[in-house]
Design an enzyme around this catalytic site. Structure first.
Site, PDB file in Angstrom:
ATOM      1  N   ARG A 182       0.937  -1.194   0.300  1.00  0.00           N
ATOM      2  CA  ARG A 182       0.254  -0.143   0.148  1.00  0.00           C
ATOM      3  C   ARG A 182       1.120   1.198   0.117  1.00  0.00           C
ATOM      4  O   ARG A 182       2.305   1.412   0.388  1.00  0.00           O
ATOM      5  CB  ARG A 182      -0.369   0.322   1.237  1.00  0.00           C
ATOM      6  CG  ARG A 182      -0.307  -0.167   2.645  1.00  0.00           C
ATOM      7  CD  ARG A 182      -0.374   1.214   3.164  1.00  0.00           C
ATOM      8  NE  ARG A 182       0.926   1.544   4.535  1.00  0.00           N
ATOM      9  CZ  ARG A 182       2.455   1.663   3.890  1.00  0.00           C
ATOM     10  NH1 ARG A 182       2.486   1.658   3.264  1.00  0.00           N
ATOM     11  NH2 ARG A 182       2.830   1.354   5.253  1.00  0.00           N
TER      12      ARG A 182
ATOM     13  N   GLU B  24       0.057   9.920   8.882  1.00  0.00           N
ATOM     14  CA  GLU B  24       1.543   8.862   9.314  1.00  0.00           C
ATOM     15  C   GLU B  24       1.007   8.836  10.378  1.00  0.00           C
ATOM     16  O   GLU B  24       1.220   9.911  11.149  1.00  0.00           O
ATOM     17  CB  GLU B  24       2.286   9.065   8.308  1.00  0.00           C
ATOM     18  CG  GLU B  24       3.306   8.688   7.713  1.00  0.00           C
ATOM     19  CD  GLU B  24       2.395   7.323   6.509  1.00  0.00           C
ATOM     20  OE1 GLU B  24       1.880   6.509   7.441  1.00  0.00           O
ATOM     21  OE2 GLU B  24       2.190   8.458   5.854  1.00  0.00           O
TER      22      GLU B  24
ATOM     23  N   ASP C  55      -2.455   5.669  13.275  1.00  0.00           N
ATOM     24  CA  ASP C  55      -3.475   4.606  13.395  1.00  0.00           C
ATOM     25  C   ASP C  55      -3.536   3.625  14.257  1.00  0.00           C
ATOM     26  O   ASP C  55      -4.643   3.631  15.616  1.00  0.00           O
ATOM     27  CB  ASP C  55      -3.267   3.575  12.151  1.00  0.00           C
ATOM     28  CG  ASP C  55      -2.078   2.569  12.122  1.00  0.00           C
ATOM     29  OD1 ASP C  55      -0.656   3.817  12.647  1.00  0.00           O
ATOM     30  OD2 ASP C  55      -1.690   2.215  11.390  1.00  0.00           O
TER      31      ASP C  55
ATOM     32  N   SER D 114       5.387  -1.111   3.099  1.00  0.00           N
ATOM     33  CA  SER D 114       4.210  -2.055   3.594  1.00  0.00           C
ATOM     34  C   SER D 114       4.653  -3.939   3.081  1.00  0.00           C
ATOM     35  O   SER D 114       3.386  -4.833   2.850  1.00  0.00           O
ATOM     36  CB  SER D 114       2.844  -2.331   3.801  1.00  0.00           C
ATOM     37  OG  SER D 114       1.770  -3.270   4.073  1.00  0.00           O
TER      38      SER D 114
ATOM     39  N   ASP E 167      -1.828  -1.321   7.453  1.00  0.00           N
ATOM     40  CA  ASP E 167      -1.461  -2.177   6.492  1.00  0.00           C
ATOM     41  C   ASP E 167      -2.618  -2.980   5.775  1.00  0.00           C
ATOM     42  O   ASP E 167      -2.350  -3.067   4.603  1.00  0.00           O
ATOM     43  CB  ASP E 167      -0.526  -2.068   6.787  1.00  0.00           C
ATOM     44  CG  ASP E 167       1.136  -1.578   6.842  1.00  0.00           C
ATOM     45  OD1 ASP E 167       0.342   0.239   6.936  1.00  0.00           O
ATOM     46  OD2 ASP E 167       2.076  -1.272   7.819  1.00  0.00           O
TER      47      ASP E 167
ATOM     48  N   LYS F  85      11.355  -1.978  10.415  1.00  0.00           N
ATOM     49  CA  LYS F  85      10.520  -1.666  11.981  1.00  0.00           C
ATOM     50  C   LYS F  85      11.081  -2.375  13.133  1.00  0.00           C
ATOM     51  O   LYS F  85      11.413  -1.928  13.876  1.00  0.00           O
ATOM     52  CB  LYS F  85       9.013  -1.537  11.878  1.00  0.00           C
ATOM     53  CG  LYS F  85       8.717  -1.448  10.560  1.00  0.00           C
ATOM     54  CD  LYS F  85       7.207  -0.859  10.746  1.00  0.00           C
ATOM     55  CE  LYS F  85       6.128  -1.655  10.843  1.00  0.00           C
ATOM     56  NZ  LYS F  85       6.201  -2.214   9.369  1.00  0.00           N
TER      57      LYS F  85
END
Ligand code: GLA
Length: 458
Positions: free
Chosen positions: A42, A48, A51, A145, A190, A234
């Site tokens: 995505r 950003e 979520d 993602s 995501d 990440k």
């Protein structure tokens, strides 16, 4: 009733990627796959790092995706292979507990997150045996993602192989939760867009309850993705979880300062809901309650009346135990202002004023500035790339995804697209041989793609 991911009967020969993957599968395992599971990556257009604070985001699925060919057997094993030789084969016994090594986030652990999620959801004592070949076209660690798409693809494949059924919403929620086995505390954007995307439209994704609403993008512009070629994984660093933790602490400090029981609150959106305040009022409150200087652990523990032990176990994650200082004011300011920008973006798309492209571009630019200056999730290369995009004809440009590397997304008026691509190529990619070698998969126009699905041979 919410639909399952669609199943498509397809003539494999008509689709080159499916056919190639089928051939690879047959050469590897000496049998044909039973089905293919597909989950897209995505690009997030705006919203950003909000979520996981409970706020809505506005992504769209891209054409780049994870596709897995799968056969099912009673072999008692799950065997994983990847078309990219950099990613080694892996086999696990169905009778064994699935162990995910957070210290060592290898590709197959993401797949196993999805397997484990389905196993736990349905309490499956003995999983069906599976042989899989996975093919990915999403550049890894680029903010598009790839890891969540792999988890989603694995969850979908495991559900199908074990003849279980879940709605798209339930699968998205399950995959968001089970990706935490790898250690990152992502917010669910995501996985939600990977399952809920539909061709031709971006989506406003709202949480609790999870839902997706179409957002029709203006006709006069295209979205261009450009990778700054700095990789950020990440799960392999603590940047991401540090921000999650800072937001969690800011939540508690705001709740406490306004006389709420701070132990009940984990997300910045909950404080807003409880106080029945607008986002603008929350921004004023941040200025009143939090100071811009970084907070020490001692100051936070004292303000909240918690012990240092409780602070470590309740507020910090495993990979943020080392932190000594926390920027609460800046992070909360970003979150509340970004949440407001998402709503403005959707509103501009819905009401379609004549100047919508310019208004959306402005919102994207404000979002990048906030990510860069308040949330500090950009990096010099990404900032340079965003500047180049703006100087090359984009009306808006911003980092997308977690940041600290990876991609920018730019909004470019249709008539400027060719000259934009040429100028960005010349200014950012060609002068550097490493970037020049990556240019083809790093700079491309994208449009809203479809969501996760199963393909069966006709
Ligand atoms: C990662 C996470 C998402 C979201 C973004 C930042 O992609 O997985 O949940 O937090 O970063 O917006």
């Amino acid at each position: 009733m919410e639909a399952n991911p669609p199943k498509f009967k397809t003539a494999i020969t008509a689709n080159e990627r499916l056919q190639n993957l089928k051939n690879t599968f047959e050469t590897k395992y000496g049998e044909s796959p039973l089905f293919f599971a597909y989950a897209p990556g995505r690009v997030n257009l705006i919203g950003e790092h909000i979520d996981y604070c409970g706020y809505s985001v506005l992504p769209m699925a891209i054409e780049q995706s994870i596709l897995s060919a799968v056969s099912v057997s009673n072999s008692g094993t799950i065997t994983l292979a990847n078309t990219n030789p950099q990613y080694k084969d892996f086999t696990v016994l169905c009778s064994e507990d699935i162990v995910i090594d957070r210290e060592n986030p290898k590709w197959h652990y993401y797949f196993l997150c999805g397997v484990k999620g389905i196993q736990e959801k349905f309490g499956i004592a003995s999983l069906a045996g599976m042989s899989c070949v996975v093919d990915g076209t999403i550049p890894p660690s680029s903010g598009l993602s790839s890891s969540s798409a792999l988890v989603c693809c694995a969850g979908l494949a495991t559900m199908e192989a074990n003849q279980k059924s879940l709605s798209k919403v339930a699968l998205a929620e399950l995959c968001a939760k089970c990706e935490r086995y790898i250690g990152t505390e992502g917010g669910g954007m995501d996985q939600s867009i990977s399952f809920l995307a539909e061709t031709g439209t971006a989506k406003l994704i709202e949480f609790q309850p999870l839902r997706a609403t179409d957002v029709k993008l203006p006709d006069g512009a295209v979205f261009v993705i450009s990778n700054c070629c700095v990789e950020m994984n990440k799960a392999a660093s603590s940047h991401f979880n540090i921000r999650v933790v800072e937001c969690r602490i800011a939540t508690k400090m705001l709740a406490h300062a306004r006389g709420l029981d701070s132990s009940r609150f984990l997300k910045l959106a909950q404080v807003q809901t409880e106080l029945k305040a607008s986002l603008e009022e929350m921004l004023v409150m941040v200025d009143e309650v939090l100071h811009p200087e970084p907070y020490s652990r001692e100051e936070i523990c004292k303000a909240l009346g918690v012990t240092s032990e409780l602070f470590n176990t309740e507020l910090l994650s495993a990979n943020t135990q080392h932190m000594t200082h926390f920027k609460l004011h800046q992070r909360a300011k970003h979150v509340y202002s970004e949440a407001a920008r998402v709503l403005q973006f959707k509103n501009v798309c819905d009401t379609k004023p004549a100047e919508s492209v310019r208004l959306l571009g402005d919102l994207m630019n404000q979002s990048h500035a906030s990510c860069r200056d308040l949330y500090e999730c950009s990096c010099p290369e990404l900032d340079q790339l965003v500047d180049i995009c703006l100087n090359s004809g984009a009306v808006g440009s911003r980092l997308t995804g977690a940041g600290w590397g990876g991609c920018a997304v730019s909004m470019v008026p249709c008539e400027k697209m060719e000259s934009f691509l040429k100028a960005v190529r010349e200014a950012y990619y060609l002068p550097d041989p490493r970037r020049a070698a990556m240019e083809k998969q790093s700079l491309f126009v994208t449009k809203p793609g479809g969501g996760a699905s199963i393909f069966l041979e006709e």
